[in-house]
Structures are given as structure tokens and as C-alpha cells.
Scaffold this motif. Sequence first.
Motif, PDB file in Angstrom:
ATOM      1  N   ARG A 107      -4.186  10.303   6.685  1.00  0.00           N
ATOM      2  CA  ARG A 107      -2.825  11.458   6.496  1.00  0.00           C
ATOM      3  C   ARG A 107      -2.981  11.719   4.973  1.00  0.00           C
ATOM      4  O   ARG A 107      -2.617  12.661   4.217  1.00  0.00           O
ATOM      5  N   ARG A 108      -2.886  10.443   4.286  1.00  0.00           N
ATOM      6  CA  ARG A 108      -3.135  10.597   2.339  1.00  0.00           C
ATOM      7  C   ARG A 108      -4.161  11.809   2.337  1.00  0.00           C
ATOM      8  O   ARG A 108      -4.173  11.590   1.479  1.00  0.00           O
ATOM      9  N   GLU A 109      -5.817  11.161   2.834  1.00  0.00           N
ATOM     10  CA  GLU A 109      -7.002  12.053   2.739  1.00  0.00           C
ATOM     11  C   GLU A 109      -6.843  13.428   2.815  1.00  0.00           C
ATOM     12  O   GLU A 109      -7.099  13.947   2.352  1.00  0.00           O
ATOM     13  N   GLU A 111      -3.979  14.967   2.946  1.00  0.00           N
ATOM     14  CA  GLU A 111      -3.094  15.767   2.039  1.00  0.00           C
ATOM     15  C   GLU A 111      -3.648  15.949   0.687  1.00  0.00           C
ATOM     16  O   GLU A 111      -2.449  16.703   0.237  1.00  0.00           O
ATOM     17  N   ARG A 113      -3.991  13.327  -1.105  1.00  0.00           N
ATOM     18  CA  ARG A 113      -3.658  12.348  -2.443  1.00  0.00           C
ATOM     19  C   ARG A 113      -3.604  10.671  -1.759  1.00  0.00           C
ATOM     20  O   ARG A 113      -3.047   9.777  -1.165  1.00  0.00           O
ATOM     21  N   ALA A 116      -2.073   7.816  -2.794  1.00  0.00           N
ATOM     22  CA  ALA A 116      -0.605   7.889  -3.028  1.00  0.00           C
ATOM     23  C   ALA A 116       0.187   6.352  -2.246  1.00  0.00           C
ATOM     24  O   ALA A 116      -0.700   7.281  -0.990  1.00  0.00           O
ATOM     25  N   THR A 118      -0.249   4.023  -1.825  1.00  0.00           N
ATOM     26  CA  THR A 118      -0.796   2.953  -1.169  1.00  0.00           C
ATOM     27  C   THR A 118      -1.157   1.285  -1.663  1.00  0.00           C
ATOM     28  O   THR A 118      -0.931   0.960  -2.561  1.00  0.00           O
TER      29      THR A 118
END
Length: 136
Positions: A107-109, A111, A113, A116, A118
Amino acid sequence: NCTPVEIGTVSLAAIDHLEGADRVIALDAVETGHPPGTVVRFELEESARGGASSLHDLGLPGVLSMLPPASRPRVVVLGVEPAEVRVGLGLSPVVADALPRLLAAVRRELEGRPEAGTGLHFTRKRNGVSSAFDDG
């Protein structure tokens, strides 16, 4: 726009999906020497993309090396350190427990970021590969 594709162990089957893609997030079991269940992230950079001695040995880096340079996507590998590598379809309990952290990393990838919020620790580039790992 994100298109999930399951490739399995036949990396050459991915070539049509890789060619012309801007970015690829590959998910896999990754042996890095960290404790089992550790979620890892690294970018597969040009210097780390080697060929294979045979089409039977062709992994993702080898398939990428078959593409014209202008058609090669940026590749981020997100994986989980396996407890053991053997023939079978099931996950060990420690790897299964890591799946929520792996999905959060995806999900962060997506988005844009990856760092963030983690537990990922980013390390310096070594041999053309920048990496990160979590503490589980």
C-alpha cells in the motif's frame, strides 16, 4: 493504475507485462539472511540485472535484461524472509504472520511513500541494490 498479475515461477511469462510498464512491484519470498518473517524491500537496479546461462535459469533480472533499455520498468521487490525453502504451497506460520506487514508495504509503495510509518530500516546501496528491512 495498478494491474495485479500472478506469474508464479515462470518468469519469462512476465515479459509482456513488464515491457512498457512504468513501475513493477514484485512480491516474493526473499532470502537475505534476516530472521524468518522479516519483510524486505529493495530496488532492482540496472547494475543488478544480469542474464541467465539458460532460459531454464531465467529469473526476473534476466527477463528484464531481455527488454530494450527504454522498455524496462523501475522494479521494487517486496518480500518476506522464509523460514525454510522447500517444495510445497503452504506458508510457514511466521511467514503467514508477516503478510499484513507485507500488504501494508505494498500500500505504501503504491501511494509513493515506502518509508512512511513503517518499521523498515533503509540501508545503503550495495552492488547496485538498495534495501530495507523491518524488525518484525
